[in-house]
Design an enzyme around this catalytic site. Structure first.
Site, PDB file in Angstrom:
ATOM      1  N   HIS A 311     -24.594 -52.451   8.089  1.00 11.19           N
ATOM      2  CA  HIS A 311     -24.647 -51.020   8.352  1.00 11.19           C
ATOM      3  C   HIS A 311     -26.063 -50.523   8.108  1.00 11.19           C
ATOM      4  O   HIS A 311     -26.764 -51.027   7.228  1.00 11.19           O
ATOM      5  CB  HIS A 311     -23.661 -50.266   7.445  1.00 11.19           C
ATOM      6  CG  HIS A 311     -23.392 -48.860   7.883  1.00 11.19           C
ATOM      7  ND1 HIS A 311     -24.214 -47.820   7.552  1.00 11.19           N
ATOM      8  CD2 HIS A 311     -22.386 -48.327   8.636  1.00 11.19           C
ATOM      9  CE1 HIS A 311     -23.731 -46.704   8.079  1.00 11.19           C
ATOM     10  NE2 HIS A 311     -22.637 -46.978   8.741  1.00 11.19           N
ATOM     11  N   ASP A 368     -16.183 -50.074  11.450  1.00  7.97           N
ATOM     12  CA  ASP A 368     -15.868 -50.425  12.833  1.00  7.97           C
ATOM     13  C   ASP A 368     -15.077 -51.721  12.928  1.00  7.97           C
ATOM     14  O   ASP A 368     -14.327 -51.933  13.879  1.00  7.97           O
ATOM     15  CB  ASP A 368     -17.155 -50.558  13.650  1.00  7.97           C
ATOM     16  CG  ASP A 368     -17.971 -49.288  13.670  1.00  7.97           C
ATOM     17  OD1 ASP A 368     -17.392 -48.246  13.992  1.00  7.97           O
ATOM     18  OD2 ASP A 368     -19.164 -49.327  13.341  1.00  7.97           O
TER      19      ASP A 368
END
Length: 433
Positions: A311, A368
């Protein structure tokens, strides 16, 4: 360090000059260097591609610590909100700043329920578009189009008129999203139902038809509610900064959020969960094992990309991914779904958490990674994943837009640049070139 002992200024040395710059202290220990007067004082600007190290505002809405894996809305840990709250309660919290009383929450839910319908003439907008048009493009256009139906919505409206726009946007977006989906399948549009909760109504709009009764599955509705909560805000990301930037020109709420939807559509932002599913499908259909895929992902000569890990901000576990990991198991078990993609996902996660290559690079599963699997299990088409991300992010965008509106330091966004092009030169007529 107490407030009294915190440093108030920093010195910047440029050649033989020293410039004092004020320091801004956040409530969680963050320190910002105030460079607003730097160009005027020294004819120097900061160079920060992607604004990764630039604070564009002071905000009271969301705090995240990427090193420690912390995410809080208005001070409340995301883990507590995910376990105990509802999406509309979280929406109120983000927009208003405090959790609502039981009575005020009921009033808020009632307001939302009774503003879900779209103008009948707006239906023609959907049917005029190509059937295979991406739903994110349709949703961005439809939200922007709300400005034509509510032309009295302006940036400098009083609080009550701004609140009316907030209610309309939160209430109508699920209907807009469902109409985009129905149009793609050439299915009849359904009217919202005032007897259903927020997520139950979303499912009704998506899956009901005029020929028979439809009862939304409470397990699916609860899972969808959780997903919306986890996506509700995430500090100054690309789409949120877009909403603030467009709003800085005094564009109204609908126009600003429409721009945010377009920003979220990008595969490097909201489209990442769709990429996770596509990756898992390619592993499954390609006959590769999870281990073989991970070895290919580590090979610099390979074009294989590992999606759903790592991330931009989190250098630790994404706290939202931890919550969704358990939710993913619960949803699939309760629905009795055996999904080979989930098995592949678990194998990928296990390898990443035990392989030094991924550990050293802090490539932990992010939100995600699991959200795409859950959306697919709930029967939501891949093209709609990012639409639901937008639906969840609405309260954050609205809260950020309103916060910018009240900020005394707010001004139109206008980044600087360092010019690297040609220096002055004379024009040469075409016949002499």
């Amino acid at each position: 360090m107490t407030t009294e002992t915190q440093p108030k200024t920093a010195k910047l040395t440029i050649g033989d000059r020293e410039i004092d710059l004020d320091l801004i202290h956040g409530t969680e220990g963050e320190i910002g260097l105030d460079i607003r007067k730097l160009r005027a004082q020294a004819n120097v600007i900061a160079y920060d591609p992607g604004f990764a190290n630039t604070g564009s505002c002071r905000s009271e809405i969301t705090f995240l610590d990427g090193e420690k894996g912390i995410l809080r809305y208005r001070g409340y840990p995301i883990e507590q909100l995910a376990e105990h709250s509802s999406f509309l309660e979280v929406a109120w919290l983000l927009i208003k700043g405090e959790l609502p009383t039981k009575e005020r929450l009921a009033e808020f839910e009632h307001e939302i329920k009774y503003h879900t319908m779209l103008k009948e003439s707006l239906k023609g907008f959907f049917t005029s578009l190509p059937r295979m048009g991406h739903p994110m493009a349709i949703c961005a256009a439809a939200v922007g189009g709300l400005s034509t139906f509510y032309q009295d919505v302006k940036y400098d409206d009083p609080e009550d008129k701004r609140w009316a726009a907030v209610i309309r946007l939160l209430a109508k977006f699920p209907t807009i999203a469902a109409y985009a989906y129905k149009h793609s399948l050439r299915l009849p549009f359904m009217y919202p139902r005032n007897d259903l909760g927020y997520t139950e109504n979303i499912l009704h709009l998506l899956y009901a038809n005029p020929c028979e009764e439809y009862a939304p599955d409470p397990v699916i509705a609860k899972a969808l509610d959780l997903l919306l909560i986890l996506h509700a805000d995430h500090e100054q990301n690309c789409s949120t900064s877009t909403v603030r930037m467009v709003g800085s020109s005094h564009a109204n709420l609908f126009a600003s959020v429409s721009a945010g939807i377009s920003a979220l559509w990008g595969p490097l932002h909201g489209g990442a969960n769709q990429k996770v599913i596509e990756m898992l499908i390619s592993i499954h259909e390609g006959g590769k094992t999870a281990q073989q895929f991970m070895e290919m992902a580590k090979d610099k000569k390979s074009n294989t990309r590992l999606m759903g890990f790592g991330h931009r901000v989190y250098k630790n576990h994404d706290p939202r991914a931890r919550i969704l990991q358990q939710a993913c198991d619960d949803v699939l078990n309760r629905l009795g779904i055996h999904n080979p993609l989930l098995e592949i996902a678990k194998e990928l996660e296990g390898i990443a958490l035990s392989d030094d290559y991924f550990i050293e690079r802090k490539l932990y599963p992010n939100v995600d990674f699991y959200s795409g699997i859950i959306y697919q299990a709930l029967g939501i088409p891949v093209d709609m994943f990012t639409v639901f991300f937008s639906m969840g992010r609405l309260p954050g965008w609205i809260a950020q837009w309103l916060e910018f509106h009240r900020d005394e330091d707010a001004r139109i966004s206008r980044p600087r640049q360092i010019y690297t092009g040609a220096t002055e030169r004379d024009y040469v007529p075409a016949h002499k070139r």
